[in-house]
Motif scaffolding. Sequence first.
Motif, PDB file in Angstrom:
ATOM      1  N   GLU A  96       7.549   2.190   3.492  1.00  0.00           N
ATOM      2  CA  GLU A  96       8.307   3.444   3.375  1.00  0.00           C
ATOM      3  C   GLU A  96       9.272   3.368   2.187  1.00  0.00           C
ATOM      4  N   ALA A  97       9.909   2.210   2.009  1.00  0.00           N
ATOM      5  CA  ALA A  97      10.857   2.045   0.907  1.00  0.00           C
ATOM      6  C   ALA A  97      10.147   2.200  -0.441  1.00  0.00           C
ATOM      7  N   ASN A 108      18.002   4.783   0.457  1.00  0.00           N
ATOM      8  CA  ASN A 108      17.764   5.273   1.813  1.00  0.00           C
ATOM      9  C   ASN A 108      17.796   4.078   2.746  1.00  0.00           C
ATOM     10  N   PHE A 110      15.557   2.747   4.476  1.00  0.00           N
ATOM     11  CA  PHE A 110      14.404   1.859   4.327  1.00  0.00           C
ATOM     12  C   PHE A 110      14.687   0.782   3.283  1.00  0.00           C
ATOM     13  N   SER A 111      15.217   1.234   2.118  1.00  0.00           N
ATOM     14  CA  SER A 111      15.503   0.264   1.057  1.00  0.00           C
ATOM     15  C   SER A 111      16.652  -0.663   1.446  1.00  0.00           C
ATOM     16  N   CYS A 319      23.838   0.838   7.173  1.00  0.00           N
ATOM     17  CA  CYS A 319      22.706   1.744   7.411  1.00  0.00           C
ATOM     18  C   CYS A 319      23.136   2.913   8.297  1.00  0.00           C
TER      19      CYS A 319
END
Length: 663
Positions: A96-97, A108, A110-111, A319
């Motif tokens: 996703e990242a 985001n 994910f990253s 996060c």
Amino acid sequence: MSTEHLKHSDPVVESKHSCAHNHSDAHQHDGEHEHDHDHGDASKIKTYFPAISSLVMLVLGIVFDSYLKLDGFTGIIRLAWYALAYLPVGWPVIKEALEAVAQKNFFNEFSLMALATLGAFAIKEYPEGVAVMLFYSIGELFQGAAVNQAKGNIKALLDVRPDTAMVLRDGIYQAAKPERVTIGEVIQVRSGEKVALDGELISEGSSFNTAALTGESKPKTLRQGELVLAGMINLDKVVELKVTKAFADSSLARILDLVQNASTRKAKTELMIRRFAKIYTPIVFFLALALVIVPYFVAENYIFKEWLYRALVFLVISCPCALVISIPLGYFGGIGAASRNGILFKGGNYLDAMAKVNTVVMDKTGTLTEGVFKVQQVQTQDMDSNEFIALVAALEQKSTHPIAKAVVEYAKEQNQKILDATEVEEISGHGLKGMVNNSQVLAGNIKLLNKFNINTAPELQDIIETIVVVAINGQYAGHITIADQIKSDAQFAIESMREQGVSQTVMLSGDKNSITQKVAKSINIDNAYGDLLPEDKVTHVETLKKDETKIVAFVGDGINDAPVLALSDVGIAMGGMGSDAAIETADVVIQTDQPSKIATAIKISRATKKVVWQNIALAFVVKAIVLMLGAGGLATMWEAVFADVGVALLAILNAVRIQKMKF
């Protein structure tokens, strides 16, 4: 949008519940992608297997490291073991990242999660790297369960869509797809079956379960000529219906469309968090980077691995999952709770608006009253009341006027045999004249009797309600009082609204002012205005809205209410008997036609907003504390996991609480 399409591609029912995409709008940018985990019953093993396998390998790895202290469990073997434990839960997030980066969305969650966990592997903190990603995945699974629970009412609503209809063709009933049945065709519904399309009841009558449409568990008895709606369940004998609407235009299809679209209309709070997340995520990324670089120039005995670990902890803590999960879930929970109570909100933004309402303006007929004329009293002059009703009903059955129908219905309820009337003549604006049992009968208003020079009782002029004045053979014989019945919960509705902080209630009606004032007084409404045209109602609401402190909700059910519904801060339509125009224009639809649900809608809105802000406060406070601890080197990855996944789970449980509340 056709319901056939909705059945196969339903954005509401699909399980999109990653930390970014269940609340996907909180992180979406132009050209974004969908992150879709499959959580259907057929793939439960596939859903939970990655987390289970990672958990088993992580636990075994820790046992090998700390308890058994195996000699061979070092170096490349140890790395390979934890890498295999990491991949089932880590690869979907890394993927996703990478996809987000390809779309120029660098910052985001994910990253953040990928960098933090891969960084942990880089400094050989393998168990912690696996644990962070594992608990992140477990948090998603809990979130998925919460989303499915929140959507349960809507999913149940979708399940009421019948797959087939028994339609009369070539003299026999044949199974056909509801969308292929045309208006005017006759369908058959057997006992226990769901009604496939809206239609007029041809058979004598039957009882129907309307819970799917209205949330009302009490069966409703419908008679010949009345409208039966798609989604109702026939409880009695076999009945036939004449289809009045195409499948895509049925009441059920309209409700499904309203509920589905609800998830696309975001509340102001949710939009604020979306904007916040877009700014917040890059800031914490660069702060984490600074946490590694700046100490090199200012700290004594700088140890890269130690400061990198602090930065990785900082990334995990930062996060924004708790916010972006719980806020949309909170609003969706509110929409679901309202749906269970027979109230359809068209979006989270209307939940927010409803929570602020302090002025409620209501139409009278169909909102606070039943909208159906009923005989209230029969008064005769030296004549048996049964004989009187039989004579009047004989004449009135020749008319289609609602008042005439009310008299005929009353005669039937009293088991009166309705006689035959001859030479019936309708005198426009006055009433009816005809012969019944060799007697001349006049039935209408006072002007009718004046026209024929028949004296009436003076007290008739003082009666507020609508009356049918009757003369037999040139002599005044009595009158029948007709009134629209006040709904059983109307007074309770006004009391409940005041308890919910509504400071002013107003009733507007096109009915004559004397009747309007009587109804208002009987149910304790603050202000009432009668003899109004549709444009007059608009003027009244515009006047109220000039006071900026007033947040105005208007409640109506007729086509002439559509302009006022659109003008008000919150437009509420009585959906059970309401017109299509009113329902389409309104922001909230009350399927049960109960005015007391207005207060319920306000209560649900305020409970939802309270839960949402509780989640925001919880997430900010806990994350702020642990971020400071992490930057100071006082928090480990495990505290970081709690600050991220733990707070997210607490926020989810709090959001789901809306579903458990009783309203």
